[in-house]
Scaffold this motif. Structure first.
Motif, PDB file in Angstrom:
ATOM      1  N   PHE A  19      -0.958  12.008  10.283  1.00 31.67           N
ATOM      2  CA  PHE A  19      -0.798  12.788   9.459  1.00 31.67           C
ATOM      3  C   PHE A  19      -1.640  14.347   8.976  1.00 31.67           C
ATOM      4  O   PHE A  19      -0.858  14.930   8.227  1.00 31.67           O
ATOM      5  CB  PHE A  19      -0.947  11.889   7.954  1.00 31.67           C
ATOM      6  CG  PHE A  19      -0.784  10.778   8.199  1.00 31.67           C
ATOM      7  CD1 PHE A  19       0.856  10.545   7.526  1.00 31.67           C
ATOM      8  CD2 PHE A  19      -1.733   9.567   8.711  1.00 31.67           C
ATOM      9  CE1 PHE A  19       1.625   9.377   7.916  1.00 31.67           C
ATOM     10  CE2 PHE A  19      -0.418   8.067   8.346  1.00 31.67           C
ATOM     11  CZ  PHE A  19       0.567   8.604   8.401  1.00 31.67           C
ATOM     12  N   HIS A  31      -2.458   5.703  16.257  1.00 32.00           N
ATOM     13  CA  HIS A  31      -1.361   4.896  15.060  1.00 32.00           C
ATOM     14  C   HIS A  31      -2.470   4.230  14.598  1.00 32.00           C
ATOM     15  O   HIS A  31      -2.101   3.644  13.604  1.00 32.00           O
ATOM     16  CB  HIS A  31      -0.454   4.696  15.617  1.00 32.00           C
ATOM     17  CG  HIS A  31       0.916   5.553  14.814  1.00 32.00           C
ATOM     18  ND1 HIS A  31       1.354   5.848  13.716  1.00 32.00           N
ATOM     19  CD2 HIS A  31       1.555   6.817  15.929  1.00 32.00           C
ATOM     20  CE1 HIS A  31       1.982   6.573  13.321  1.00 32.00           C
ATOM     21  NE2 HIS A  31       2.211   7.259  15.278  1.00 32.00           N
ATOM     22  N   GLU A  54      -0.540   1.333   1.971  1.00 28.65           N
ATOM     23  CA  GLU A  54       0.696   1.921   1.904  1.00 28.65           C
ATOM     24  C   GLU A  54       0.903   2.435   3.763  1.00 28.65           C
ATOM     25  O   GLU A  54       1.374   2.573   4.640  1.00 28.65           O
ATOM     26  CB  GLU A  54       2.093   1.585   1.934  1.00 28.65           C
ATOM     27  CG  GLU A  54       2.411   0.836   1.231  1.00 28.65           C
ATOM     28  CD  GLU A  54       3.643   0.745   0.714  1.00 28.65           C
ATOM     29  OE1 GLU A  54       5.034   1.894   1.280  1.00 28.65           O
ATOM     30  OE2 GLU A  54       4.326  -0.154  -0.130  1.00 28.65           O
ATOM     31  N   GLU A  55      -0.171   3.883   3.300  1.00 34.01           N
ATOM     32  CA  GLU A  55      -0.316   5.061   3.876  1.00 34.01           C
ATOM     33  C   GLU A  55      -1.692   5.205   3.874  1.00 34.01           C
ATOM     34  O   GLU A  55      -2.183   5.901   2.766  1.00 34.01           O
ATOM     35  CB  GLU A  55       0.895   5.819   3.922  1.00 34.01           C
ATOM     36  CG  GLU A  55       1.280   7.090   4.697  1.00 34.01           C
ATOM     37  CD  GLU A  55       2.461   7.623   4.822  1.00 34.01           C
ATOM     38  OE1 GLU A  55       3.161   6.651   6.139  1.00 34.01           O
ATOM     39  OE2 GLU A  55       2.753   8.045   4.277  1.00 34.01           O
ATOM     40  N   GLU A  67      -6.557   7.509   1.107  1.00 36.83           N
ATOM     41  CA  GLU A  67      -5.426   8.327   0.319  1.00 36.83           C
ATOM     42  C   GLU A  67      -6.019  10.070   1.083  1.00 36.83           C
ATOM     43  O   GLU A  67      -5.008  10.170   0.609  1.00 36.83           O
ATOM     44  CB  GLU A  67      -5.152   7.714  -0.832  1.00 36.83           C
ATOM     45  CG  GLU A  67      -4.616   6.614  -1.062  1.00 36.83           C
ATOM     46  CD  GLU A  67      -4.962   6.308  -1.908  1.00 36.83           C
ATOM     47  OE1 GLU A  67      -3.502   4.873  -2.172  1.00 36.83           O
ATOM     48  OE2 GLU A  67      -4.751   6.908  -3.616  1.00 36.83           O
ATOM     49  N   GLU A 104       6.972   0.451  12.566  1.00 38.15           N
ATOM     50  CA  GLU A 104       6.210   0.890  11.418  1.00 38.15           C
ATOM     51  C   GLU A 104       4.246   0.646  11.404  1.00 38.15           C
ATOM     52  O   GLU A 104       4.379  -0.308  12.430  1.00 38.15           O
ATOM     53  CB  GLU A 104       6.661   0.272  10.321  1.00 38.15           C
ATOM     54  CG  GLU A 104       5.805   1.252   9.145  1.00 38.15           C
ATOM     55  CD  GLU A 104       5.816   2.065   8.697  1.00 38.15           C
ATOM     56  OE1 GLU A 104       6.095   3.077   9.367  1.00 38.15           O
ATOM     57  OE2 GLU A 104       4.459   3.012   9.420  1.00 38.15           O
ATOM     58  N   SER A 139       2.572   1.022   9.659  1.00 38.41           N
ATOM     59  CA  SER A 139       2.166   0.506   8.197  1.00 38.41           C
ATOM     60  C   SER A 139       1.644  -0.843   8.112  1.00 38.41           C
ATOM     61  O   SER A 139       3.364  -1.835   8.164  1.00 38.41           O
ATOM     62  CB  SER A 139       2.538   1.487   6.821  1.00 38.41           C
ATOM     63  OG  SER A 139       1.761   0.408   5.902  1.00 38.41           O
ATOM     64  N   LYS A 178       4.202  -1.988   4.903  1.00 41.87           N
ATOM     65  CA  LYS A 178       5.810  -0.752   5.443  1.00 41.87           C
ATOM     66  C   LYS A 178       6.416  -1.842   5.766  1.00 41.87           C
ATOM     67  O   LYS A 178       7.832  -2.253   5.456  1.00 41.87           O
ATOM     68  CB  LYS A 178       4.600   0.579   5.917  1.00 41.87           C
ATOM     69  CG  LYS A 178       4.670   1.859   4.747  1.00 41.87           C
ATOM     70  CD  LYS A 178       5.002   3.225   5.227  1.00 41.87           C
ATOM     71  CE  LYS A 178       5.015   3.801   4.538  1.00 41.87           C
ATOM     72  NZ  LYS A 178       5.227   5.902   4.647  1.00 41.87           N
TER      73      LYS A 178
END
Lengths: 303, 303
Positions: A18, A86, A224-225, A275, B180, B182, B185
């Motif tokens: 990210f 990932h 979630e992220e 986060e 995906e 996550s 998610k």
């Protein structure tokens, strides 16, 4: 009770799927302290180089953190550079430049030695032990370590485990230290060496706690992220220790209920930490929003 | 409600750090059915070779399992050979001999087609779909699959997901299917395609459930020694489905509370499964000892 944390204050270069951040504030003691601050802002014992900007002292102090024990030394600040792919459970280290931290000898004042709560973040277990032995009235000792020390200084890690009240390790470290594939068995082996509790950090899989009397489990907040997992374990420990300190009388037994709540509080705090990059995420945790997430965590497993 | 399970009945050769067993009873439908039996013994639809001994029919029938749908074909019984190293989360396949299973075309009787509950264990999703389309009054469809089908027949797996009520997949499969990283998610992406619930199996880390309305978590029973994890996921599904069937009216909405309890029941059943080779562990599960473990699971996360 007043809390002392001994550990690194550092610069990090972090790359995740990210984003990329360079020269951001890092180090176990930084994450731990900001995470603890909503309940108990600790005093940090650490060393930084002369490249460490004043603005970070101001930043720490904004949370009520005592920075008097952050020594400014010649040389450079500890610098970690790493990346995540990932699977954000695995940190890949590019470089570690210890700088001033290479010769870190924590200096405690007479007042420091009288503190009742000590958290020994992940540093050389020999140094951790030296600090511990200077303490004159400590009631609660939290301890963290890592695979590097377990491999290179196993005996010293065990020596620390025996002296600590709360041992924080991740699942791989617990298995490695106990030399036992079964996680529950491994945690029990470690607990039997002395600590009141072994808190096994399992990232997105939550936490397994083992005490003399019981095993308990705390799920992670369903994030979630994850933007940046760096410091999530330290933030968890900061939240957990601060909750214990805020809810226990000096020298009193920590009840099962308080320990479970402390772990859940720590998980909620850690969910903020991931986060944002650096300490940006954990800095947003407040008593109120931590409580909200703690009640979400409680409901996750209710039936 | 009466339950039909379509899947493999097989011979396994299993090697774990705790022993080696050859030619023992295996197959998803076997594990599933014995796990379900304390509440609802299902009817198995499967094919075996002419090498399959009569004693296993007797064995199934002892649990009340209907074996009328296990066809005896020419050729050999499906035979899997594999091993586990110390990380028992990972099964290493040595050989897979499909035998009679290679040309498996499930044959449903008219009575079978009227069953209200169907569990499609991990087989070719094209075959799963063909079975489903023959059902005339089905109220509850459970579905399992694996990485092999997700990679080779992704579209067919999605087609099944859309038709299923309860999707059982492990965390890696959920990420792979949804493409995906996550987990939360990914599970949400799958849930949005149609099923009431996506039940993410995470082995020793328990289960994460995702429905339209919520996320929930169920920890695994804190087993100290896993003898053989083969069939643990199928046993979990068997326990979970049987609890849903035993506690839900035909065609009625499954409440959050029932689903959470079903998952917990399934975890308790699976904890017996891993304590023995083949189906020896799960065969020891009874209503009473499952209930005891379910209450242990409930207490694990209470605060």
């Amino acid at each position: 009770m007043r809390m002392l944390v001994v550990g690194s204050v550092a610069f990090d270069d972090i790359q995740t799927p990210f984003g990329i951040k360079k020269n951001v504030l890092g180090g176990a003691a930084s994450h731990f302290s900001i995470a603890a601050a909503p309940l108990i802002a600790p005093k940090i014992i650490a060393v930084v180089g002369n490249d460490f900007p004043e603005k970070y002292f101001t930043y720490f102090e904004k949370f009520g953190i005592d920075t008097q024990g952050i020594e400014k030394s010649d040389g450079k600040t500890f610098h970690w550079s790493g990346y995540y792919e990932h699977d954000m459970a695995i940190a890949h280290t590019r470089t570690t430049e210890l700088g001033a931290f290479a010769t870190f000898e924590p200096k405690l004042t007479e007042e420091d030695k009288l503190r009742q709560v000590l958290f020994l973040a992940n540093i050389d277990p020999v140094i951790q032990y030296k600090v511990l032995k200077q303490m004159k009235n400590v009631q609660l000792v939290g301890f963290d370590s890592m695979n590097f020390w377990i491999e290179s200084k196993r005996k010293d890690v065990w020596k620390m485990v025996k002296e600590a009240d709360i041992v924080f390790l991740n699942d791989a470290e617990v298995r490695m230290l106990a030399e036992e594939a079964s996680l529950i068995k491994a945690a029990k082996i470690i607990q039997k060496k002395g600590p009141s509790a072994v808190i096994v950090k399992k990232g997105e899989h939550g936490v397994t706690g083992v005490t003399k009397d019981e095993i308990f489990v705390s799920p992670a907040y369903p994030t979630e992220e994850v933007l940046d997992p760096t410091g999530a374990g330290d933030s968890f420990a900061g939240g957990c220790m601060s909750y214990l300190v805020a809810n226990t009388q000096p020298g009193k037994h920590i009840t099962s209920d308080i320990l479970r709540k402390a772990v859940s509080w720590g998980s909620a705090v850690a969910s903020f930490a991931v986060e944002g990059f650096s300490t940006d995420g954990v800095a947003k945790a407040t008593r109120k929003n931590i409580e909200t997430r703690m009640s979400v965590i409680k409901k996750l497993t209710a039936f």
